[in-house]
Design an enzyme around this catalytic site. Structure first.
Site, PDB file in Angstrom:
ATOM      1  N   ASP A  69      -2.554 -18.208   1.144  1.00  0.00           N
ATOM      2  CA  ASP A  69      -3.693 -19.439   0.810  1.00  0.00           C
ATOM      3  C   ASP A  69      -4.290 -19.968   1.426  1.00  0.00           C
ATOM      4  O   ASP A  69      -4.904 -20.609   1.544  1.00  0.00           O
ATOM      5  CB  ASP A  69      -3.232 -19.595  -0.302  1.00  0.00           C
ATOM      6  N   TYR A  85       0.526  -1.578   0.189  1.00  0.00           N
ATOM      7  CA  TYR A  85      -0.680   0.507   0.031  1.00  0.00           C
ATOM      8  C   TYR A  85       0.723   1.655  -0.338  1.00  0.00           C
ATOM      9  O   TYR A  85      -0.001   2.406  -0.571  1.00  0.00           O
ATOM     10  CB  TYR A  85      -1.222   0.104   1.579  1.00  0.00           C
ATOM     11  N   ASP A 141      -5.121  -6.702   5.661  1.00  0.00           N
ATOM     12  CA  ASP A 141      -6.446  -6.733   5.346  1.00  0.00           C
ATOM     13  C   ASP A 141      -7.368  -7.186   4.440  1.00  0.00           C
ATOM     14  O   ASP A 141      -9.147  -7.391   5.086  1.00  0.00           O
ATOM     15  CB  ASP A 141      -6.245  -5.672   4.167  1.00  0.00           C
ATOM     16  N   ASP A 167     -10.673  -9.106   6.695  1.00  0.00           N
ATOM     17  CA  ASP A 167     -12.532  -9.483   6.210  1.00  0.00           C
ATOM     18  C   ASP A 167     -13.175 -10.761   5.944  1.00  0.00           C
ATOM     19  O   ASP A 167     -14.214 -10.728   6.666  1.00  0.00           O
ATOM     20  CB  ASP A 167     -12.525  -8.528   5.582  1.00  0.00           C
TER      21      ASP A 167
END
Length: 367
Positions: free
Chosen positions: A219, A139, A243, A247
């Site tokens: 993964d 980011y 992130d 979620d």
């Protein structure tokens, strides 16, 4: 404590008000002194002062012991340049406060087991704390660009050893107070950055011999979170992976409206519920304030050192849910005893229960 309250936009003022009510109860009944100051951020600040993060708000934040934020954003500001939108105010605040570790709990409430798309026997007993590195990685890495002439774009994932060390130490310190297990998530089979991450986490782990460490590829972790969430205690990972995974793990709880978060490690800790500003339901009494109230508990725990008071807030939320009270986002069951209430009524029920819990605790202590 000096607590700066930034209610922000949309449902932010509604849910933040209920969180402040809980903090005031803790202060009044526990003999603490909390000084509250309210300032503007986001869209409301743009309307008042022409900036999503006025200098007066930033100065007040840096002069506080903790910052409690509601939410920012709204469709009416979408036409503005990115650096002048409400979200820019939040990003600027985070950067100025310097918090590098984002704490996101994800836990199963027995009374809300039917809200999760996962089977109750899968989520039962799950209690995960994500520690997400917040200031580095993909980011923020440079160079980054979208070259429209060549129809290509690129971002840079970059970390230094020191950035990994500092967030890893926070993860191990927190795990030592929980179930003493850290899962570090990376993609070390492909990414050099993840190879640095894994080597550094392994090195730091030697300083915490009583805390178990395991490594998972991102993964595989995404799959295991849905299959065996009870196997996780503290999960530490870099910015992008954190992130996504935190979620994903929201399905364990069953509603984003239930999730608190804290950003720590900088000059002043920042506390905000995970949900957004939800402008479509703002002012209608439909918002779920429990995420904000649980965020207040995190504020007491990490900035106030008031663990018993934090636990009292969490216990009050659990009791109210067990009694069948639900805001609209949680009312997915037609079971007997379910009562749909407004934002304000839910906050009132939690606050009354909190008062009883604190009073009972003080009475027992006096005996």
């Amino acid at each position: 404590m000096k607590i700066l309250v930034l209610a922000g936009d949309g449902i932010g003022p509604e849910v933040t008000q209920q969180a402040v009510h809980a903090l005031r109860s803790v202060a009044d009944l526990g003999g603490h002194h909390f000084e509250f100051k309210e300032m503007a951020i986001g869209g409301v600040a743009i309307k008042k002062e022409g900036s999503p993060l006025p200098s007066s708000t930033l100065e007040a934040a840096l002069d506080s012991d903790a910052v409690l934020l509601g939410a920012v954003g709204g469709n009416e500001f979408n036409q503005l340049p990115p650096d002048r939108r409400p979200e820019a105010g939040l990003l600027g605040l985070r950067q100025a406060l310097g918090g590098f570790a984002n704490l996101r709990p994800s836990f199963a409430w027995p009374s809300l087991s039917s809200n999760s798309p996962l089977k109750p026997e899968v989520v039962e007993g799950s209690d995960i704390l994500f520690v997400r590195e917040l200031l580095g990685g993909l980011y923020f890495g440079e160079p980054r660009q979208w070259d429209r002439e060549t129809n290509s774009a690129w971002n840079t994932m970059r970390y230094t050893r020191d950035e990994v060390v500092r967030v890893t130490r926070i993860a191990f310190e927190l795990a030592g107070k929980r179930r003493k297990k850290v899962t570090s998530v990376d993609k070390a089979n492909v990414l050099e950055v993840s190879q640095l991450w894994r080597a550094t986490v392994t090195e730091v782990a030697r300083d915490y011999p009583d805390v178990a460490l395991d490594h998972q590829y991102v993964d595989a972790c995404a799959m295991h979170l849905m299959n065996t969430p009870r196997n996780f205690d503290v999960v530490v990972t870099e910015n992008l992976f954190g992130d996504i995974l935190s979620d994903e793990a929201a399905v364990i709880t069953g509603s984003l409206g239930m999730l608190p978060s804290a950003t720590i490690g900088g000059a002043v800790n920042l506390y905000e519920p995970v949900h957004g500003s939800a402008p479509d339901i703002a002012g209608k009494g439909l918002a779920n304030p429990l995420g904000a109230i649980l965020t207040a508990a995190m504020l007491l725990r990490h900035s106030g050192g008031l663990e018993s008071d934090a636990q009292a807030i969490e216990a009050s939320v659990r009791q109210v849910l067990e009694q069948g009270y639900r805001t609209a986002d949680l009312a997915r069951s037609s079971s007997p005893g379910i009562q749909v209430v407004t934002t304000q009524e839910m906050g009132k029920q939690v606050n009354e229960t909190l008062n009883h819990i604190i009073d009972r605790g003080q009475a027992l202590h006096a005996v």
